[in-house]
Design a protein around this motif. Structure first.
Motif, short mmCIF file in Angstrom:
data_model
loop_
_atom_site.label_atom_id
_atom_site.label_comp_id
_atom_site.label_asym_id
_atom_site.label_seq_id
_atom_site.Cartn_x
_atom_site.Cartn_y
_atom_site.Cartn_z
N GLY A 151 73.79 71.14 61.41
CA GLY A 151 75.12 71.12 61.99
C GLY A 151 75.51 69.80 62.63
N TYR A 152 74.79 68.73 62.33
CA TYR A 152 75.10 67.43 62.91
C TYR A 152 75.98 66.56 62.02
N GLY A 153 76.17 66.93 60.78
CA GLY A 153 77.01 66.13 59.89
C GLY A 153 76.40 64.77 59.61
N GLU A 154 77.25 63.78 59.49
CA GLU A 154 76.83 62.42 59.13
C GLU A 154 76.56 61.59 60.38
N LEU A 155 75.30 61.32 60.65
CA LEU A 155 74.94 60.38 61.71
C LEU A 155 74.40 59.13 61.05
N LYS A 201 71.89 64.37 72.26
CA LYS A 201 73.32 64.67 72.20
C LYS A 201 73.88 64.99 73.60
N LEU A 205 70.29 66.89 58.43
CA LEU A 205 71.24 66.89 59.54
C LEU A 205 72.42 67.81 59.27
N GLY A 206 72.87 67.86 58.01
CA GLY A 206 73.95 68.78 57.63
C GLY A 206 73.53 70.23 57.85
N GLU A 207 72.30 70.56 57.47
CA GLU A 207 71.78 71.92 57.68
C GLU A 207 71.73 72.26 59.17
N SER A 246 79.06 60.44 68.24
CA SER A 246 79.12 59.13 67.59
C SER A 246 78.26 58.09 68.32
N HIS A 250 70.31 62.99 55.72
CA HIS A 250 71.69 63.48 55.78
C HIS A 250 71.76 64.96 55.41
N ASN A 251 70.98 65.39 54.43
CA ASN A 251 70.94 66.81 54.06
C ASN A 251 70.39 67.65 55.21
#
Length: 141
Positions: A78-82, A27, A74-76, A34, A71-72
């Protein structure tokens, strides 16, 4: 140092904590979030595998489970949908091919630090990716 920022950074995810930790440095090196692309390579099911013999799970089901889990996770974190590409086959060739396909500027991945006989027999995916990739590869220890 905006001149160091990359437009497309590929991060291979293998569900190890090390692979998820690669997201931070990736990142930092990307133009923005994105610019990050993930890939997970599933091992093929062999004919003698019970799931293949009894047709209990399809390749598409396996891919969907990986996407959902990732996706779950990444959500945990704090990255959201990659975006995540899930493919089946040899990890080295699939990672290198996908990096070429998306014209990645950089691949960021951990080294699991295998040594000795284990490394000789299994080989290092990271080492093979470094040798075969069209773009720079950052290996995290």
């Amino acid at each position: 140092m905006s001149w160091l920022k990359r437009k497309s950074v590929l991060i291979p995810i293998d569900f190890s904590e090390l692979s998820y930790q690669a997201l931070g440095p990736a990142k930092e090196l990307a133009d923005d979030i994105s610019s990050l692309q993930l890939i997970h390579v599933l091992a093929p099911l062999y004919p003698a595998d019970p799931a293949a013999m009894w047709d209990t799970i399809s390749d598409e089901d396996r891919k969907q489970k990986v996407r959902s889990f990732t996706h779950n996770k990444l959500g945990e974190m704090g990255y959201g949908e990659l975006p995540i590409e899930v493919v089946i086959g040899d990890p080295t060739s699939k990672i290198v091919d996908y990096a070429q396909e998306i014209d990645a500027d950089l691949i960021v991945m951990p080294s699991h630090g295998r040594k000795g006989v284990s490394r000789f027999l299994i080989g290092s995916v990271a080492e093979q990716v470094v040798r075969l990739s069209h773009c720079p590869v950052l290996i995290l220890k």
